[in-house]
Enzyme design. Structure first.
Site, PDB file in Angstrom:
ATOM      1  N   THR A  69      31.747  41.436  41.335  1.00 60.90           N
ATOM      2  CA  THR A  69      31.324  40.316  40.487  1.00 60.90           C
ATOM      3  C   THR A  69      31.917  40.370  39.095  1.00 60.90           C
ATOM      4  O   THR A  69      32.044  39.345  38.425  1.00 60.90           O
ATOM      5  CB  THR A  69      29.787  40.294  40.381  1.00 60.90           C
ATOM      6  OG1 THR A  69      29.340  41.560  39.873  1.00 60.90           O
ATOM      7  CG2 THR A  69      29.162  40.044  41.735  1.00 60.90           C
ATOM      8  N   CYS A  70      32.285  41.575  38.634  1.00 61.14           N
ATOM      9  CA  CYS A  70      32.835  41.694  37.296  1.00 61.14           C
ATOM     10  C   CYS A  70      34.112  40.884  37.140  1.00 61.14           C
ATOM     11  O   CYS A  70      34.377  40.315  36.086  1.00 61.14           O
ATOM     12  CB  CYS A  70      33.113  43.166  36.997  1.00 61.14           C
ATOM     13  SG  CYS A  70      33.760  43.464  35.333  1.00 61.14           S
TER      14      CYS A  70
END
Length: 815
Positions: free
Chosen positions: A777-778
C-alpha cells in the site's frame, strides 16, 4: 465661471444651474437651505458645486421662492430649502439644507417639476380642491383621464397643458393671471379661455409672478426632419477604431474626474445607481484597452465603492444579488482580470489600492453566498490563478513577519482565502507544516547540543509504538504522555516493540487507528439510523481524554498529509472552522429528522402544525430534552416554528456536545495552525482530510504501469486476464480492490491525476495458482501471480479482497 450650462432656474433670491455633464451649481441667498450646501449660509455671490448630487444623472433643476428641486433620468425627485408650507413634499415643514429624496414620488416616474413661491408641482400633482397646505405630493383628481404634457408654477398659481392642447389653471387669480375672464381663486384646475384659431397649436406654457403665457405655433408649419447619410460612404475601419478609442478615453477620463467627488452617503438610492453602471463601463474599457492601461480606473472605482457607508454597500449588494448569474459572473471577471494583471507582475505591488480590489471581489463573494441555488455562482469562479512563487512570498510574510520584509504584510494569505483554489491552500498548509517540522527538529538539536551530546535519531522523531490488535489503545496511551510540542516533528510508527523490523507506513497506521476509533466497539460516538455517519454523543464526559486524543489524531493526519477514514457529516468541519451548522446538516446526518423539520418550517400551514400537537420537547441520542428550559413543554405553533427548528439543530450540533467537541477541537489545533486551517472552506477541509471517492476505473486501467514479466507490448496474457476479471467485479468489489492496493477506499483530493497503480509478477516457490495477490500500500503496488485460468484468478482475487481486514501489508503477508 460656469461652462456648458444646459439649464438655469431662479427662485426669489437664489439660482440653480445644471451643466451638460450633469453637475449642479447654486448661488444667491441660502438662509433657508435653498443652496443645498449643507449649512445655513447667508449668501454666496459665485456658483458653488453641489457635491452631494454629483453621482446622480440629472435632467432638470427647478427653483421656487425658497425651495430647489432636481429630477433624475429615472424620475427620482430631490428637494431642499424652505419647507414652511410643506413645499418640499417630505411630509413635514422642516427646512432641508442638503438635497433629500422625495420618497413618496419614487414610483411615480416624474418627468417635470415646476416651483411656485411656496408650492411645487410635478406634472399632475397639486390642485386638490383644498386650500390647506399639503405636506406630501397628492394626485390632482380633477385631471384624471387627461395626459398632462407641461406644468408651470408661478408665485401663487399653476398652469397645466394637456396632450389635447388645452390649458388649465388654478390658484390665485386676483390679477387675471388664471385666464378665466374674471377674478377667482379656484382650488381645482379650470380651463383657460384662449382665442380659438384652428391653425394655431399651443406648444408651451410659462407662469410669471402674477402673469401667464402660452406659446403658439402654426399647425401648417411642417416638422423638419433629419436623416443620416445613405450615400454608401462607409467609415474606414482604422478611423472607426480610432474614434472608439477616443470615446473610450473620454469616458475613462470623465470617470476618473467624477469618482473622487462621490460622497460616502449618497442622496437616496438614486445616488447609488452609478455603481451598477461602473462595472459595465469598466468591462467595456477593459475590452478596448491593454490590461495594464485599465488598472488605474479599476483602482479608482474600488476606492469609491469602499468609501461608501455600510448601508449603501448593503443596497448595492442587494442589487448585485438580483443580477442574472451571467451578468454577476462578468462583473466578477472584471475584478479578477485587474488583480491578475497586478499580481502577475514582478515584484508584486502590495499596496492599499490592490487590497481595495481584493476587498471588492471579497464583497461580491459575500453577496454570492446569500444567493440561493441554482442562481448562485460556483465558488471556484472567484479564484485567482497565481503561481506558487507568489504564495511562497505571501507565506514568508505571514510566517516571518517584518523580519522578512520591513513594513509589509501578506496580501492574500489568511485575509482573502476566497480567491485561493484548493491546490494553493494545500500548498501553503503543507509548506508551513514542513517548515514547522524543520524548526521543531532544530529546536531539539539545539537543546541536545547544549547538553554537550549528539542527537540520536529517536530524539528527532515523534515515535509511536503499537501492538497488533491493540493499535488504538496503545496510541491513546502514548498520546497521554506526549508533550504537544512533539506533534510538530516527523511522525514514525513502529509495530510490536521491534523497531528494527516492523516500521509501519504512516498512511497505514492512520487507516488502522481511525477504522478502530470510529467503530461501535469504542463507544465513543453515536450513529445515524443507517449507521453510515458518526457524531459526538450527548452523554460523554467532557473530560474524557479520548476526544482530545481523537482531535490530535485528526490534526496529525492533516499535518502529515494522510487521508483518513472519518465518517462524519460536514457539520464537523463547519464547527472546526467556526461556521454554524444548519438544517441542511441535519438532513445529511438524519434525513428522516431533517425532512420532518423542513416540513414544519416550510410546508405545513399553521392549522396543520396545531393538529400535530407537538411541543419543544425532543428525544436526542436517547435522552429527552426540553429545547426551551425556561418554558417547559412550550407548544409548537405556526408563529414559533422557526425558533423550534433552529433550537433542534442547535441542540443536535452544538449544545448537546459542547464540552466534548471543545476537547476535540483543542487537540486538533494543538497540531495544526488554526489560521492556515481556516483557509479552507468546510467542504474543502473535509475532502483534504478524508479524500474523494474514486470510480474512474477506465482511467485506472489507462495509467497502470507494468513491471517485470508483465512489461510487454501488447499486454501480457495474465494482464489481459486480470482486466477481464476486474471488469466483472461489482462496484463494491472494485472499491475493496482500491483499498487493498492503496490502503484506502478513497483517494487524496489533489492526487487524482497522480494516482496510478503498478503491477508486477510475483516470485513464488511452487505453483502460482496456490498464492494470493500481494499489495504494497505504501507504493500502490500489486504483485500478481501467473495464474493459469481466469476462474482461478477471480477466486484468489475476491478471496483476498474479502479477507482484507489487517492493513499492515507492506511486508506482503500472504493471506
Amino acid at each position: 465661471m460656469l461652462c456648458a450650462v444646459s439649464q438655469v432656474a431662479c427662485g426669489s433670491h437664489h439660482s440653480v444651474a445644471l451643466t451638460k455633464d450633469g453637475q449642479v451649481y447654486t448661488w444667491g441667498q441660502g438662509s433657508r437651505g435653498q443652496l443645498g450646501l449643507g449649512k445655513r449660509q447667508p449668501s454666496t455671490k459665485s456658483p458653488q458645486h453641489l457635491n452631494s448630487l454629483s453621482a446622480v444623472p440629472l435632467v432638470q433643476v427647478a427653483a421656487g421662492g425658497g425651495q430647489s428641486f432636481a429630477l433624475s433620468v429615472s424620475g427620482a425627485v430631490f428637494s431642499w430649502g424652505s419647507n414652511h408650507c410643506g413645499q418640499l413634499g417630505l411630509g413635514d415643514t422642516t427646512d432641508r439644507h442638503t438635497p433629500t429624496p422625495v420618497h413618496c414620488l419614487n414610483l411615480k416616474k416624474t418627468t417635470h417639476i415646476s416651483c411656485g413661491k411656496a408650492h411645487t408641482a410635478t406634472l399632475t400633482k397639486l390642485g386638490h380642491n383644498s386650500f390647506r397646505d399639503e405636506l406630501r405630493p397628492r394626485l390632482v383628481a380633477e385631471l384624471w383621464g387627461a395626459k398632462v404634457t407641461k406644468i408651470a408654477c408661478a408665485r401663487h398659481h399653476t398652469l397645466v397643458l394637456t396632450d389635447s392642447k388645452r390649458v388649465y389653471s388654478f390658484g390665485c387669480g386676483e390679477q387675471g393671471q388664471l385666464g378665466h375672464g374674471k377674478e377667482s381663486h379656484p382650488s381645482v384646475p379650470l380651463p383657460v379661455q384662449l382665442p380659438q384659431d384652428t391653425n394655431d397649436v399651443i406648444k408651451n406654457i410659462f407662469a410669471g409672478e402674477n402673469c401667464s403665457f402660452a406659446v403658439y405655433t402654426s399647425n401648417e408649419v411642417p416638422a423638419q426632419s433629419y436623416s443620416t447619410d445613405h450615400n454608401g460612404h462607409g467609415f474606414n475601419h482604422d478611423v472607426q477604431e480610432e474614434a472608439n478609442t477616443v470615446r473610450v478615453n473620454t469616458v475613462e477620463g470623465a470617470l476618473l474626474n467624477l469618482l473622487p467627488s462621490l460622497v460616502k452617503q449618497p442622496v437616496g438610492v438614486e445616488g447609488l445607481r452609478i455603481f451598477l453602471i461602473l462595472n459595465e463601463l469598466l468591462h467595456v474599457i477593459q475590452n478596448h484597452k491593454p490590461p495594464l492601461k485599465s488598472i488605474k480606473l479599476a483602482k479608482a472605482i474600488a476606492a469609491a465603492i469602499l468609501n461608501l457607508s455600510a448601508g449603501s454597500l448593503q443596497v448595492i449588494g442587494d442589487w448585485w444579488s438580483s443580477l442574472p448569474s451571467s451578468t454577476m459572473s462578468k462583473h466578477v471577471e472584471i475584478w479578477k482580470q485587474a488583480l491578475s494583471v497586478i499580481l502577475s507582475n514582478e515584484p508584486v505591488h502590495r499596496s492599499t489600492e490592490v487590497r481595495n480590489l481584493l476587498l471588492v471581489l471579497q464583497y461580491m463573494y459575500n453577496v454570492n453566498q446569500r444567493i440561493a441555488e441554482p442562481q448562485k455562482m460556483p465558488e471556484s469562479e472567484f479564484c485567482l490563478l497565481m503561481n506558487k512563487t507568489f504564495y511562497l512570498e505571501d507565506w514568508q510574510l505571514w510566517r516571518l513577519g517584518s523580519s522578512y520584509k520591513k513594513n509589509t504584510e501578506p496580501l492574500i494569505l489568511c485575509s482573502f482565502p476566497s480567491v485561493m483554489d484548493l491546490e494553493s491552500k494545500k500548498f501553503v498548509f503543507d509548506l508551513n507544516a514542513q517548515f514547522t517540522q524543520r524548526k521543531a527538529v532544530a529546536r531539539i538539536i539545539g537543546e541536545i547540543q547544549r547538553e554537550f551530546r549528539f542527537p540520536k535519531p529517536q530524539d528527532l522523531l515523534f515515535e509511536v509504538e503499537v501492538r497488533r490488535g491493540s493499535v488504538l489503545k496503545d496510541t491513546f496511551e502514548h498520546l497521554a504522555f506526549t508533550n504537544p510540542s512533539d506533534y510538530k516533528i516527523p511522525l514514525m510508527v513502529y509495530y510490536d516493540e521491534n523497531m528494527s523490523m516492523s516500521y509501519v507506513n504512516v498512511k497505514d497506521f492512520f487507516y488502522e487507528v481511525f477504522h478502530e476509533v470510529v467503530s461501535a466497539e469504542t463507544g465513543m460516538f453515536m450513529y445515524n439510523d443507517s449507521k453510515t455517519l458518526a457524531w459526538f454523543p450527548s452523554k460523554a464526559a467532557p473530560k474524557d481524554q479520548r476526544y482530545l486524543h481523537f482531535g490530535v489524531l485528526c490534526g496529525l493526519a492533516l499535518y502529515n498529509q494522510c487521508i483518513i477514514h472519518l465518517p462524519f457529516p460536514l457539520a464537523l468541519f463547519k464547527k472546526l472552522l467556526g461556521v454554524k451548522p444548519s438544517l441542511g446538516d441535519m438532513m445529511e446526518f438524519s434525513p428522516c429528522v431533517g425532512e420532518s423539520l423542513k416540513n414544519i418550517l416550510e410546508d405545513y400551514t399553521d392549522d396543520e402544525i396545531e393538529i400535530l400537537d407537538m411541543d419543544f420537547s425532543i428525544n436526542w441520542d436517547g435522552t429527552n430534552v426540553d429545547l426551551d428550559p425556561h418554558n417547559p413543554e412550550k407548544p409548537l405553533t405556526g408563529q414559533n416554528r422557526k425558533e423550534y427548528v433552529e433550537a433542534y439543530v442547535n441542540h443536535a450540533f452544538n449544545t448537546s456536545l459542547e464540552g466534548v467537541f471543545q476537547e476535540f477541537k483543542r487537540g486538533f489545533f494543538q497540531v495544526c495552525d488554526q489560521d492556515l486551517v481556516k483557509l479552507f472552506r468546510p467542504r474543502e477541509l473535509q475532502e483534504v482530510l478524508v479524500g474523494k471517492d474514486f470510480n474512474d476505473w477506465a482511467r485506472l486501467k489507462q495509467v497502470t504501469v507494468y513491471e517485470g514479466k508483465y512489461n510487454t507490448t501488447p499486454l501480457h496474457p495474465t494482464i489481459q486476464m486480470f482486466w477481464e476479471v476486474f471488469d466483472d467485479l461489482t462496484e463494491d468489489q472494485r472499491k475493496a480492490f482500491l483499498c487493498f492496493v492503496t490502503g484506502f477506499e478513497r483517494v487524496p483530493i489533489l492526487d487524482l491525476e497522480k494516482f496510478k497503480m503498478k503491477i508486477r509478477d510475483q516470485q513464488v516457490q511452487g505453483p502460482p495458482d496456490q498464492f494470493y495477490p500481494k499489495a504494497y500500500t505504501c507504493y500502490s503496488d500489486l504483485e500478481l501471480p501467473l495464474y493459469s485460468t481466469k476462474e482461478i484468478m477471480h477466486t484468489r482475487l475476491t478471496e483476498a479482497l474479502s479477507s482484507n481486514k489487517i492493513i499492515f501489508k507492506d511486508a506482503g503477508t500472504e493471506l
